[in-house]
Design an enzyme around this catalytic site. Sequence first.
Site, PDB file in Angstrom:
ATOM      1  N   HIS A  20       0.834  -1.207   0.000  1.00 31.26           N
ATOM      2  CA  HIS A  20       0.000   0.000   0.000  1.00 31.26           C
ATOM      3  C   HIS A  20       0.867   1.256   0.000  1.00 31.26           C
ATOM      4  O   HIS A  20       0.601   2.199  -0.746  1.00 31.26           O
ATOM      5  CB  HIS A  20      -0.906   0.015   1.239  1.00 31.26           C
ATOM      6  N   ASP A 118      -6.337   5.358   2.737  1.00 27.75           N
ATOM      7  CA  ASP A 118      -6.442   3.935   2.440  1.00 27.75           C
ATOM      8  C   ASP A 118      -7.672   3.343   3.133  1.00 27.75           C
ATOM      9  O   ASP A 118      -8.473   4.058   3.741  1.00 27.75           O
ATOM     10  CB  ASP A 118      -5.154   3.261   2.929  1.00 27.75           C
TER      11      ASP A 118
END
Length: 202
Positions: A20, A118
């Site tokens: 990520h 996120d």
Amino acid sequence: MEVYPKNFHIAVFPWLAFGHISPFFELAKLIAQKGHKISFISTPRNMKRLSKLPQNLQPLVNLIELPLPHIENLPKNAEATMDIPTHIVPYLKKAFDSLQQPLIEFLEKSKPDCFIYDFAPYWLPPILSKLGILSIFFSIYSAFGMSFAVEFIRGRKSNDDDSILSAVHYEQNESGVSDMLRVKETCFGADFIAIRSCMDGD
């Protein structure tokens, strides 16, 4: 008529996994290339693992370090999923959730125009809304993969879902919430949703 600044201040906040962090960092660099100011937020150890910024982007990208609070059962110096076995990850999420207050302090002081985040900070969208900051949920997964998650969240679970979404993701864990609840709150709480496709700079 409201006039928007030509160059924005955009904060970027990925989950603590390099699958990520890396795409979020590449996205941050692409936005900086357009002349916008970036605040890239993560923990100190993860910042040291990032690739060096190109010299022309260094004035535009500010690395904001938020120390990760100590959580019982989380090994010392564990600041990313690469540092721990899978069964310890929920404790990393619990520590991540403890970044809420220092993040609020950063937001109140820096007042970014936009915040890209996120799946993990399920508590974040209401905070951004209250502060009047534009919120963007950025998915590192394809639109195809996200569609299954969204359909599940909406309650349209099919017999094939378990082959795509492991049962562990929609069960509450040691962090206190399930991954599916995190996705639900971050995705549906955003002003905009961005899906990763290609970030090769072309």
